[in-house]
Design a protein around this motif. Sequence first.
Motif, mmCIF file in Angstrom:
data_model
loop_
_atom_site.group_PDB
_atom_site.id
_atom_site.type_symbol
_atom_site.label_atom_id
_atom_site.label_comp_id
_atom_site.label_asym_id
_atom_site.label_seq_id
_atom_site.Cartn_x
_atom_site.Cartn_y
_atom_site.Cartn_z
ATOM 1 N N UNK A 21 -5.983 12.164 13.493
ATOM 2 C CA UNK A 21 -6.327 10.993 12.681
ATOM 3 C C UNK A 21 -6.896 9.899 13.576
ATOM 4 N N UNK A 22 -6.228 9.632 14.687
ATOM 5 C CA UNK A 22 -6.691 8.590 15.611
ATOM 6 C C UNK A 22 -8.082 8.944 16.142
ATOM 7 N N UNK A 23 -8.281 10.203 16.484
ATOM 8 C CA UNK A 23 -9.585 10.637 16.974
ATOM 9 C C UNK A 23 -10.689 10.400 15.959
ATOM 10 N N UNK A 24 -10.424 10.733 14.703
ATOM 11 C CA UNK A 24 -11.427 10.531 13.653
ATOM 12 C C UNK A 24 -11.734 9.048 13.464
ATOM 13 N N UNK A 25 -10.688 8.231 13.477
ATOM 14 C CA UNK A 25 -10.900 6.796 13.292
ATOM 15 C C UNK A 25 -11.640 6.188 14.479
ATOM 16 N N UNK A 26 -11.340 6.643 15.685
ATOM 17 C CA UNK A 26 -12.016 6.118 16.864
ATOM 18 C C UNK A 26 -13.501 6.475 16.882
ATOM 19 N N UNK A 27 -13.853 7.662 16.403
ATOM 20 C CA UNK A 27 -15.259 8.064 16.367
ATOM 21 C C UNK A 27 -16.063 7.190 15.409
ATOM 22 N N UNK A 28 -15.419 6.730 14.359
ATOM 23 C CA UNK A 28 -16.077 5.844 13.415
ATOM 24 C C UNK A 28 -17.110 6.511 12.531
ATOM 25 N N UNK A 29 -17.043 7.820 12.417
ATOM 26 C CA UNK A 29 -18.031 8.525 11.597
ATOM 27 C C UNK A 29 -17.485 8.908 10.225
ATOM 28 N N UNK A 30 -16.446 8.219 9.796
ATOM 29 C CA UNK A 30 -15.814 8.495 8.505
ATOM 30 C C UNK A 30 -16.130 7.325 7.571
ATOM 31 N N UNK A 31 -16.434 7.643 6.320
ATOM 32 C CA UNK A 31 -16.728 6.595 5.347
ATOM 33 C C UNK A 31 -15.501 5.705 5.133
ATOM 34 N N UNK A 34 -12.445 7.015 3.094
ATOM 35 C CA UNK A 34 -11.755 8.060 3.855
ATOM 36 C C UNK A 34 -11.020 7.460 5.040
ATOM 37 N N UNK A 35 -11.610 6.442 5.654
ATOM 38 C CA UNK A 35 -10.962 5.770 6.783
ATOM 39 C C UNK A 35 -9.654 5.111 6.349
ATOM 40 N N UNK A 36 -9.677 4.506 5.174
ATOM 41 C CA UNK A 36 -8.468 3.853 4.660
ATOM 42 C C UNK A 36 -7.376 4.890 4.425
ATOM 43 N N UNK A 37 -7.746 6.017 3.823
ATOM 44 C CA UNK A 37 -6.761 7.087 3.584
ATOM 45 C C UNK A 37 -6.234 7.646 4.911
ATOM 46 N N UNK A 38 -7.130 7.815 5.879
ATOM 47 C CA UNK A 38 -6.707 8.296 7.191
ATOM 48 C C UNK A 38 -5.737 7.314 7.844
ATOM 49 N N UNK A 39 -6.070 6.035 7.767
ATOM 50 C CA UNK A 39 -5.207 5.009 8.360
ATOM 51 C C UNK A 39 -3.829 5.017 7.707
#
Length: 80
Positions: A21-31, A34-39
């Motif tokens: 999850x942290x990796x996806x958020x750090x890349x910043x390539x998530x809408x 989706x970022x809110x749900x990941x967070x």
Amino acid sequence: MSDTPIAEMSFEAAMKELEGVVGQLERGDVELEASIKLYERGALLKKHCEKKLAEAEEKVAAITLDGDGNPSGLKPVEGL
């Protein structure tokens, strides 16, 4: 993101997912949505990992030592 309920995850599984999850958020390539749900999932995973670590620390702290510092038994920990 896993569909496994967080409460059923081991510490290791939750930590691995949290790292993803942290990796996806750090890349910043998530809408944004989706970022809110990941967070939100990440926050729950973090809380779960902290709880599992606290439980493990209590169990380790409950090990009693003899006069020479060697483990001599376990003392019951309240609530476990």
